[in-house]
Motif scaffolding. Structure first.
Motif, mmCIF file in Angstrom:
data_model
loop_
_atom_site.group_PDB
_atom_site.id
_atom_site.type_symbol
_atom_site.label_atom_id
_atom_site.label_comp_id
_atom_site.label_asym_id
_atom_site.label_seq_id
_atom_site.Cartn_x
_atom_site.Cartn_y
_atom_site.Cartn_z
ATOM 1 N N ARG A 37 -13.646 76.873 -28.330
ATOM 2 C CA ARG A 37 -13.832 75.457 -28.890
ATOM 3 C C ARG A 37 -14.091 75.514 -30.319
ATOM 4 O O ARG A 37 -14.923 76.797 -30.914
ATOM 5 C CB ARG A 37 -15.010 74.514 -28.408
ATOM 6 C CG ARG A 37 -16.155 74.926 -28.239
ATOM 7 C CD ARG A 37 -17.217 74.211 -27.397
ATOM 8 N NE ARG A 37 -18.631 74.882 -27.397
ATOM 9 C CZ ARG A 37 -19.592 74.180 -26.721
ATOM 10 N NH1 ARG A 37 -19.355 73.382 -25.716
ATOM 11 N NH2 ARG A 37 -20.837 74.569 -26.810
ATOM 12 N N VAL A 47 -15.987 79.596 -24.638
ATOM 13 C CA VAL A 47 -16.884 78.660 -23.956
ATOM 14 C C VAL A 47 -16.877 79.391 -22.577
ATOM 15 O O VAL A 47 -18.163 79.433 -21.848
ATOM 16 C CB VAL A 47 -16.249 77.582 -23.964
ATOM 17 C CG1 VAL A 47 -17.018 76.579 -22.894
ATOM 18 C CG2 VAL A 47 -16.398 76.852 -25.313
ATOM 19 N N SER A 63 -24.974 77.865 -23.767
ATOM 20 C CA SER A 63 -25.160 76.557 -23.820
ATOM 21 C C SER A 63 -24.388 75.719 -22.756
ATOM 22 O O SER A 63 -24.731 74.552 -22.701
ATOM 23 C CB SER A 63 -24.563 76.186 -25.275
ATOM 24 O OG SER A 63 -23.100 76.652 -25.255
ATOM 25 N N VAL A 64 -23.297 76.139 -22.087
ATOM 26 C CA VAL A 64 -22.754 75.631 -21.037
ATOM 27 C C VAL A 64 -22.899 76.107 -19.609
ATOM 28 O O VAL A 64 -22.579 75.337 -18.530
ATOM 29 C CB VAL A 64 -21.114 75.374 -21.165
ATOM 30 C CG1 VAL A 64 -20.996 74.884 -22.835
ATOM 31 C CG2 VAL A 64 -20.564 76.703 -20.836
ATOM 32 N N PHE A 68 -20.704 73.648 -17.114
ATOM 33 C CA PHE A 68 -19.250 73.674 -17.058
ATOM 34 C C PHE A 68 -18.677 74.551 -15.955
ATOM 35 O O PHE A 68 -19.573 75.686 -15.608
ATOM 36 C CB PHE A 68 -18.627 74.227 -18.461
ATOM 37 C CG PHE A 68 -18.743 73.193 -19.481
ATOM 38 C CD1 PHE A 68 -19.492 72.122 -19.364
ATOM 39 C CD2 PHE A 68 -18.312 73.529 -20.664
ATOM 40 C CE1 PHE A 68 -19.804 71.265 -20.656
ATOM 41 C CE2 PHE A 68 -18.523 72.871 -22.011
ATOM 42 C CZ PHE A 68 -18.854 71.649 -21.623
ATOM 43 N N MET A 83 -16.137 70.042 -16.953
ATOM 44 C CA MET A 83 -17.321 69.764 -17.854
ATOM 45 C C MET A 83 -18.009 68.675 -17.353
ATOM 46 O O MET A 83 -17.655 67.465 -17.253
ATOM 47 C CB MET A 83 -16.841 69.255 -19.359
ATOM 48 C CG MET A 83 -15.810 70.390 -19.771
ATOM 49 S SD MET A 83 -14.940 69.679 -21.571
ATOM 50 C CE MET A 83 -16.401 69.440 -22.611
ATOM 51 N N PRO A 86 -21.750 66.428 -20.183
ATOM 52 C CA PRO A 86 -21.709 67.078 -21.481
ATOM 53 C C PRO A 86 -22.575 66.392 -22.527
ATOM 54 O O PRO A 86 -22.887 65.220 -22.302
ATOM 55 C CB PRO A 86 -20.025 66.472 -21.879
ATOM 56 C CG PRO A 86 -19.915 65.322 -20.870
ATOM 57 C CD PRO A 86 -20.699 65.598 -19.676
ATOM 58 N N LYS A 87 -22.773 67.084 -23.414
ATOM 59 C CA LYS A 87 -23.592 66.747 -24.496
ATOM 60 C C LYS A 87 -22.935 66.476 -25.917
ATOM 61 O O LYS A 87 -22.074 67.011 -26.164
ATOM 62 C CB LYS A 87 -24.726 67.712 -24.832
ATOM 63 C CG LYS A 87 -25.538 67.950 -23.511
ATOM 64 C CD LYS A 87 -26.303 69.160 -23.764
ATOM 65 C CE LYS A 87 -27.102 69.671 -22.552
ATOM 66 N NZ LYS A 87 -28.157 70.761 -22.938
ATOM 67 N N GLU A 89 -23.233 67.744 -28.574
ATOM 68 C CA GLU A 89 -23.082 69.149 -29.047
ATOM 69 C C GLU A 89 -21.746 69.757 -28.560
ATOM 70 O O GLU A 89 -21.363 70.749 -29.230
ATOM 71 C CB GLU A 89 -24.321 69.979 -29.204
ATOM 72 C CG GLU A 89 -24.842 70.172 -27.881
ATOM 73 C CD GLU A 89 -26.224 69.184 -27.784
ATOM 74 O OE1 GLU A 89 -25.897 67.885 -28.097
ATOM 75 O OE2 GLU A 89 -26.886 69.562 -27.076
ATOM 76 N N ASP A 90 -21.240 69.482 -27.674
ATOM 77 C CA ASP A 90 -19.993 69.725 -26.901
ATOM 78 C C ASP A 90 -18.640 69.327 -27.507
ATOM 79 O O ASP A 90 -17.490 69.792 -27.263
ATOM 80 C CB ASP A 90 -20.095 69.451 -25.448
ATOM 81 C CG ASP A 90 -20.882 70.508 -24.724
ATOM 82 O OD1 ASP A 90 -21.440 69.589 -23.650
ATOM 83 O OD2 ASP A 90 -21.323 71.550 -24.887
ATOM 84 N N TYR A 94 -11.007 71.822 -27.941
ATOM 85 C CA TYR A 94 -10.895 72.678 -26.973
ATOM 86 C C TYR A 94 -9.582 73.386 -27.087
ATOM 87 O O TYR A 94 -8.608 73.165 -26.938
ATOM 88 C CB TYR A 94 -11.543 72.457 -25.570
ATOM 89 C CG TYR A 94 -12.978 72.048 -25.664
ATOM 90 C CD1 TYR A 94 -13.680 70.973 -26.208
ATOM 91 C CD2 TYR A 94 -13.726 72.887 -24.895
ATOM 92 C CE1 TYR A 94 -14.832 70.712 -26.507
ATOM 93 C CE2 TYR A 94 -14.924 72.722 -24.874
ATOM 94 C CZ TYR A 94 -15.516 71.761 -25.568
ATOM 95 O OH TYR A 94 -16.805 71.496 -25.447
#
Length: 124
Positions: A37, A47, A63-64, A68, A83, A86-87, A89-90, A94
């Motif tokens: 991403r 990712v 972070s995932v 994920f 996913m 999700p936040k 910041e995601d 992609y």
């Protein structure tokens, strides 16, 4: 050899989204696949990566992890990135890629073939 990434869109924080990476011109199960991403103003990051089907090893960026999940559907010659939760910041474009060996990590370099990218926006 072509990869087609799809499934992006607008999703609320805490929702879910599934990205697809469909391959044509080769049999995906024999190759490692990476999901990457790139957010505006940031470098591209790995990712998640999955090795060929014979091994099935996976990697997730910290972070995932736990949110994920990467998987394969060999009958459809497609790899997915599920996913969950999700936040904001995601949010990023992609990409999926193939064409290098899986080495236990997921660097966004030296992958020979790239899909066109799909936009994911996480916002309420």
């Amino acid at each position: 050899v072509q990869l087609q990434a799809s499934g992006g869109g607008l999703v609320q924080p805490g929702g879910s989204l599934r990205l697809s990476c469909a391959a044509s011109g080769f049999t995906l199960r024999y190759y490692a696949i990476g999901w990457f991403r790139q957010a505006p103003g940031k470098e591209r990051e790995g990712v998640s990566c999955i090795s060929s089907s014979d091994d099935g090893s996976t990697y997730y960026v910290d972070s995932v992890k736990g949110r994920f999940a990467v998987s394969r559907d060999n009958a459809k010659n497609t790899v997915y990135l599920q996913m969950n939760s999700p936040k904001p910041e995601d949010t990023a474009v992609y990409y999926c890629a193939t064409g290098r060996e899986y080495g236990g990590s997921c660097p966004p370099v030296n992958w020979r073939y790239w899909g066109q990218g799909t936009q994911v926006t996480v916002s309420s």
